[in-house]
Design an enzyme around this catalytic site. Structure first.
Site: not given
Length: 548
Positions: A259, A456
């Site tokens: 991320e 997600e």
């Protein structure tokens, strides 16, 4: 054994059934030369040759015509802002490729992919671990396990999302195995510990190389950005004929857990615990040097000596600290200065990595994406403390996600956001969470920036409430719908009866734009996508498909 899905949007048709049977028994010890282009013929109406962009806004790089841009950045799976259908992918286990570089449990993987195809999923996602592929030395790449997987995924007519995972596996939520950074990189870190992120007490975090040294040749003569670029270039060269076909998407890892963020809330060794605010990660010598230079550039030299002294510790709540409390230092001139620098460095890191990835994969036909973390705790406070320590300058007075969305759009990259399954009412009151509010803000930011949004789930969920929340988010009028959704994660529990039925219903609902109904026990449409059919097929493979 074949699973057929008459209503599937699969583009691939087998030319040789005999070769398909032969490939099913492929050995775990197979080795591959450089892979040749696939021997499949494309027949769908939405093929690469016929597909067109239908986005309301399209970023066109300076000097390129729109026509050229469309050809170079063709969609790899069908979806547009006017098309409510959302393809669903499923994440494969973290240890899909073993430390020895081979595909893990190939028979079980084969059965699992067969089952997923029968459930109507678009494809699967896998991490291409830096610590596995380049572990034997600089620019010594081993892609063999991934070559085995790509052939198997292609055989089943599925698509593949591949994550360029430049982070360590282990020490965070859901990490079930340990894959450190390459040994030769760890050796350099042992010589120069400032290569990794450091907190104010001097704790080093080995999850990811500090962005402070992005442009410094600290990895045996190469900069980290050069190392990441060489890795991606090697991937493109090895799988040239598959990228844009079976390999539909390349996700560029840009930090811990892949991320774009700082490792501000590490779970390893109990350092952080939910809903702690985390800590700023700006105390390696490269970050401190950058902060000092930034302070001097605006005539505030004394502000560049250190990060905030009053920002508390990992497990604190906002009101425990002078910096993050309701009217704290975060809202002062100094606080704004620090957050502009801290978040700006993160944006710069993402910009450099995505620029490099675009140059490498441009014209390949594959989508590019990047992931942003869903840090929803303390979202309902003024300072948004947990977001600030992670590098997202998002407060009551400052939008932290619009600059990120604009940076993604600059490179034509899909923004993949987590926590799509969460509801506000499920969260503890003292944590001041609002995952729903956060998702809406990100939807609005991507819509305003003209950036595609994918999603997600953040945690392992199998219940209808979580799936229903994703469906509701997608059809929300508050911002962008989703271009794709990736479900976390394929494991033994997913194939259990009720869990599997929930997934099948969810996939169907997403294909129908959230307007689908529960699946019938009987097939009246000839789709082969009903509960009875799926249960029958799964029963035949359940022992092999249930990956541990």
């Amino acid at each position: 054994m074949e699973l057929t899905l008459n209503s599937s949007s699969s583009l691939i048709k087998r030319k040789d059934a005999k070769s398909s049977r032969n490939q099913e028994s492929s050995s775990n010890n197979m080795t591959f030369a450089k892979m040749k282009p696939p021997t499949y013929q494309f027949q769908a109406k939405n093929s690469v040759k016929e597909m067109k962009f239908t986005h309301e806004k399209t970023f066109t790089p300076e000097g390129e015509t729109l026509e050229k841009w469309e050809k170079l950045h063709v969609l790899s799976y069908p979806h547009s802002k006017n098309d409510a259908s959302v393809p669903v992918f499923v994440m494969l286990p973290l240890d899909t490729v073993t430390m020895s570089g081979h595909l893990n449990k190939p028979r079980a993987m084969n059965a699992s992919l067969m089952a997923l195809k029968g459930a109507g999923v678009e494809g699967v996602m896998v991490d291409a671990w830096w610590g596995l592929v380049e572990k034997d030395g600089p620019m010594n790449y081993n892609w063999e396990g991934y070559a085995e997987l790509i052939q198997m995924v292609q055989k089943h007519g599925l698509k593949l999302q591949v994550v360029m995972s430049f982070h360590q596996c282990g020490g965070n939520v859901g990490d079930s195995c340990s894959i450190p950074l390459p040994p030769w990189v760890l050796e350099e870190i042992s010589k120069n510990p400032d290569l990794v992120y450091t907190d104010k007490s001097g704790r080093r975090n080995p999850e990811y190389i500090s962005l402070g040294c992005d442009s410094v040749p600290v990895l045996r003569g190469r900069t980290p950005i050069q190392v990441y670029s060489d890795f991606m270039r090697s991937f493109r060269e090895r799988f040239e004929g598959y990228i844009g076909g079976v390999i539909a998407e390349i996700q560029v890892g840009m930090g811990p857990c892949g991320e774009l963020r700082y490792p501000s809330y590490p779970e390893s060794n109990g350092t952080w615990r939910f809903p702690g605010i985390g800590e700023f990660q700006c105390y390696d010598k490269y970050m401190k040097s950058s902060l000092q230079a930034y302070a001097e550039s605006i005539g505030k030299t004394n502000w560049g000596t250190s990060g905030p002294h009053d920002a508390g510790e990992y497990k604190n709540l906002p009101e425990d600290t002078e910096f993050f409390r309701r009217d704290g230092t975060w809202n002062s001139e100094y606080g704004k200065f620090f957050m502009e620098w801290y978040s700006g460095k993160l944006l710069e890191h993402g910009d450099q990595l995505l620029s490099s990835a675009k140059g490498i994969f441009q014209g390949s036909g594959a989508k590019l994406s990047g992931k942003v973390a869903g840090i929803h705790w303390h979202y309902n406070t003024r300072s948004h403390a947990a977001e600030l320590t992670a590098g997202y300058y998002n407060t009551r007075n400052h939008d932290g996600y619009l600059p990120i969305a604009k940076m993604f759009n600059k490179h034509g990259v899909v923004l993949n956001f987590t926590c799509m399954e969460m509801k506000d009412g499920e969260q503890p009151e003292h944590a001041n969470c609002s995952p729903e509010g956060l998702v809406k803000q990100v939807q609005n930011a991507t819509r305003q920036a003209g950036t595609e949004l994918a999603g997600e789930n953040a945690l392992e969920r199998y219940d209808s409430s979580a799936f229903g929340q994703v469906v509701a988010t997608n059809r929300s009028d508050s911002g962008n719908g989703l271009t794709a959704f990736t479900y976390l994660r394929m494991n033994k529990r997913l194939f259990e009866g009720q869990n599997w039925q929930q997934l099948v219903e969810f996939v169907k609902n997403m294909k129908e734009g959230g307007h689908g109904r529960r699946l019938s026990k009987e097939d009246t449409t000839g789709s082969d996508l009903y509960v009875g059919f799926v249960k029958g097929k799964i029963a035949e493979n359940v022992e092999e498909a249930a990956l541990v």
